[in-house]
Design a protein around this motif. Structure first.
Motif, short mmCIF file in Angstrom:
data_model
loop_
_atom_site.label_atom_id
_atom_site.label_comp_id
_atom_site.label_asym_id
_atom_site.label_seq_id
_atom_site.Cartn_x
_atom_site.Cartn_y
_atom_site.Cartn_z
N LEU A 139 63.77 38.08 45.80
CA LEU A 139 64.71 38.42 46.90
C LEU A 139 64.10 36.76 47.71
CD1 LEU A 139 62.91 41.96 48.25
CD2 LEU A 139 64.90 40.93 47.13
N ASP A 140 63.65 36.20 46.99
CA ASP A 140 63.95 35.17 47.96
C ASP A 140 63.52 35.62 49.54
OD1 ASP A 140 63.62 31.68 47.92
OD2 ASP A 140 66.15 31.77 48.26
N LEU A 141 62.96 35.76 49.81
CA LEU A 141 62.62 36.03 50.97
C LEU A 141 62.35 34.47 52.21
CD1 LEU A 141 61.62 39.55 51.77
CD2 LEU A 141 64.06 38.81 51.60
N ALA A 142 62.67 34.23 53.73
CA ALA A 142 61.71 32.87 54.15
C ALA A 142 60.00 33.52 54.35
CB ALA A 142 62.75 32.47 55.26
N PRO A 143 59.46 32.28 54.80
CA PRO A 143 58.04 32.70 55.26
C PRO A 143 57.88 34.04 56.98
CG PRO A 143 58.40 30.82 54.56
CD PRO A 143 59.25 31.51 54.07
N ASP A 144 59.13 33.32 57.59
CA ASP A 144 58.98 34.02 58.70
C ASP A 144 59.76 35.48 58.75
OD1 ASP A 144 61.66 32.83 58.44
OD2 ASP A 144 62.61 32.99 60.11
N VAL A 145 60.62 35.76 58.08
CA VAL A 145 60.94 37.17 57.43
C VAL A 145 59.96 38.46 56.66
CG1 VAL A 145 62.95 38.52 55.98
CG2 VAL A 145 63.63 36.73 57.38
N ILE A 146 59.15 37.34 55.96
CA ILE A 146 57.51 38.13 55.26
C ILE A 146 57.04 38.49 56.59
CG2 ILE A 146 55.71 37.79 53.38
CD1 ILE A 146 57.54 36.37 52.07
N ALA A 147 56.99 37.29 57.13
CA ALA A 147 55.70 37.83 58.32
C ALA A 147 56.50 39.26 59.51
CB ALA A 147 56.41 36.68 60.09
N ARG A 148 58.05 39.31 59.47
CA ARG A 148 58.13 40.32 60.18
C ARG A 148 58.25 41.42 59.51
NH1 ARG A 148 60.03 39.65 65.11
NH2 ARG A 148 61.84 37.70 66.14
N LEU A 149 58.55 41.55 58.22
CA LEU A 149 58.61 43.21 57.53
C LEU A 149 56.56 42.95 57.49
CD1 LEU A 149 60.12 41.88 54.61
CD2 LEU A 149 60.74 43.69 56.24
N GLY A 150 55.60 42.03 57.57
CA GLY A 150 54.46 42.86 57.64
C GLY A 150 54.16 43.25 59.34
N GLN A 151 54.87 42.63 60.17
CA GLN A 151 54.34 42.94 61.69
C GLN A 151 55.32 44.41 61.90
OE1 GLN A 151 56.86 42.22 64.44
NE2 GLN A 151 55.76 42.18 66.89
N ARG A 152 56.17 44.83 61.46
CA ARG A 152 56.75 45.67 60.62
C ARG A 152 55.84 47.08 60.28
NH1 ARG A 152 62.62 49.35 59.71
NH2 ARG A 152 61.99 51.17 60.93
N ALA A 153 55.35 46.11 58.89
CA ALA A 153 54.59 47.67 58.20
C ALA A 153 53.22 48.30 59.13
CB ALA A 153 54.19 46.47 57.27
N GLU A 154 52.49 47.33 59.82
CA GLU A 154 51.83 47.46 61.22
C GLU A 154 52.22 47.85 61.88
OE1 GLU A 154 47.53 45.32 62.34
OE2 GLU A 154 48.66 44.31 60.79
N ASN A 155 52.97 47.80 63.00
CA ASN A 155 53.53 48.77 63.47
C ASN A 155 53.79 50.17 63.20
OD1 ASN A 155 55.16 46.09 65.59
ND2 ASN A 155 53.28 46.21 65.67
N ASP A 156 55.15 50.06 62.55
CA ASP A 156 55.45 51.19 62.40
C ASP A 156 55.05 51.97 61.07
OD1 ASP A 156 57.16 50.42 63.81
OD2 ASP A 156 58.64 50.28 62.98
N PHE A 157 54.48 51.40 59.95
CA PHE A 157 53.87 52.25 58.87
C PHE A 157 51.84 52.86 59.69
CE2 PHE A 157 52.12 53.40 54.56
CZ PHE A 157 53.02 53.93 54.35
N VAL A 158 51.66 51.65 59.45
CA VAL A 158 50.28 52.05 60.17
C VAL A 158 49.85 52.33 61.29
CG1 VAL A 158 48.35 50.83 60.91
CG2 VAL A 158 49.23 50.11 58.21
N GLY A 159 51.02 51.93 62.27
CA GLY A 159 50.05 52.88 63.71
C GLY A 159 49.76 51.86 64.63
N MET A 160 49.60 50.33 64.08
CA MET A 160 49.10 49.38 64.68
C MET A 160 49.95 48.86 65.47
SD MET A 160 45.76 48.25 66.36
CE MET A 160 46.12 46.25 67.16
N PRO A 161 50.16 48.51 67.27
CA PRO A 161 50.80 47.53 67.82
C PRO A 161 50.95 46.48 67.79
CG PRO A 161 49.83 48.77 69.68
CD PRO A 161 49.25 49.37 67.88
#
Length: 378
Positions: A139-161
């Motif tokens: 996928l060759d994702l940029a570091p900031d893109v990976i960071a945003r995906l991690g934030q979405r995982a924590e916000n929407d999947f885990v439930g931590m805002p």
């Protein structure tokens, strides 16, 4: 230690690492689209990963007793995976939600980022998973893109805002630097932060008091900030100018919201003061700004605790240049800026103070600005 091949029946295709972080200054400003200044720690989450031919995601922690957690990539549903596995599973879910095609995978993780210490152990799990899956699936994702995906995982999947600070620090920091980050547009600058060259040390004091963000306190602070922004007619508290703070506070009728707003606006200004001092080669002078920040977190944002206050007060009395709590609050860690020659004595003073109060002994170690997420040799 059980090998990846023994666990999953296949050799790993790679090894990845993502660090925890310390936030030098800029606390709770990230979800207000403000400024932060984190740097990566040498403590990391490491993952060996191998791809699978099916749609199964198997997750194993070398740090938490139990069998691998087995999940269907096509059946991932937010708020349904419990414990540590929710973070890597959430990243797989976020990748797919963003339209990326990924294969099943076997992932074995071990981490020496202290859990519950306010040093972003969860973000390290998210970022190491995101980088590994990005690499293995081309996928060759940029570091900031990976960071945003991690934030979405924590916000929407885990439930931590949470905001974006932790994931950006883990993904984007570089060794020997602190990351000056504008969380509104993710523009950033690596600022040299070699304390040892200036005869300084930055200590981390892990109080070993475990924070409990899930109890709603973190979410309450975010809601209070949003209420303040709405009352002032701005999108985010980032948009309240420091020189207009007095007028803004006078317009707020709720005392709690008023204090939350005061912290965020003054904290953004503290970040700007620290970057100005570091750019001017005046690292010692950031100490009082750190201590001022702790007072704001204690009194206006109300997220400190007796153990964190004891670290800051004891270190200051013992000759530290400055100190403050770091991280989300309600426990966790403090940072202490000291002259190299005084580091040992100040560390001992903190340990003695904890002993006198009957508290569990804290863990004290030096914070060394370290690399962000990376692939390592197997």
């Amino acid at each position: 230690m059980t090998s990846h091949e023994e666990l999953f029946g296949a050799a790993p295709e790679g090894l990845w690492a993502a660090p925890g972080r310390v936030n030098l200054i800029g606390e709770h400003t990230d979800y207000n689209e403000g400024f932060v200044m984190p740097f990566a720690l040498p403590h990391t989450a490491r993952a060996t990963v191998s791809r699978r031919a099916d749609r199964v995601l198997r997750l194993y922690s070398r740090d938490v007793p139990g069998d691998p957690v087995e999940l269907d990539l096509d059946g991932l549903v937010p708020r349904t995976v419990q414990g540590w596995a929710a973070y890597p599973a959430g990243v797989a879910w976020a990748l797919q939600e963003a339209g990326h095609e990924i294969s099943g995978a076997d992932i074995a993780i071990e981490s020496n980022v202290p859990v519950g210490a306010g040093l972003s152990s969860s973000a390290a799990l998210e970022v190491v998973t995101g980088l590994a899956l990005s690499d293995l699936n081309g996928l060759d994702l940029a570091p900031d893109v990976i960071a945003r995906l991690g934030q979405r995982a924590e916000n929407d999947f885990v439930g931590m805002p949470c905001g974006i600070l932790d994931q950006m620090a883990s993904a984007c920091c570089t060794a020997g630097h602190v990351l000056y980050l504008d969380t509104r547009d993710l523009s950033r600058r690596q600022v040299p932060f070699a304390m040892a060259l200036e005869g300084l040390r930055l200590l981390v004091v892990d109080t070993q008091v475990k924070h409990a963000h899930a109890d709603g306190a973190y979410a309450n602070r975010r809601a209070e900030c949003e209420a303040g922004a709405a009352a002032l007619g701005v999108p985010f508290l980032r948009d309240v100018p420091f020189d207009g703070l007095a007028d803004a506070l006078a317009r707020l009728t709720d005392d709690t919201v008023r204090r939350r707003v005061k912290h965020i606006v003054t904290e953004n200004r503290r970040v700007e003061r620290v970057i100005e001092l570091l750019d001017a080669g005046r690292a010692r002078d950031i100490g009082p700004v750190l201590t001022e920040g702790h007072a704001s977190l204690r009194d206006d944002f109300e997220i400190s605790c007796p153990e964190l206050d004891l670290v800051v007060d004891t270190a200051g009395a013992a000759g530290a240049l400055g100190a403050r709590m770091t991280g989300g609050g309600f426990g966790g860690s403090a940072i202490v800026l000291v002259e190299e020659t005084a580091a040992e004595a100040i560390g001992k003073a903190v340990l003695s103070a904890f002993d006198a109060e009957g508290y569990r002994p804290p863990r004290v170690f030096e914070a060394i600005p370290s690399p962000g997420a990376q692939r390592l040799p197997l």
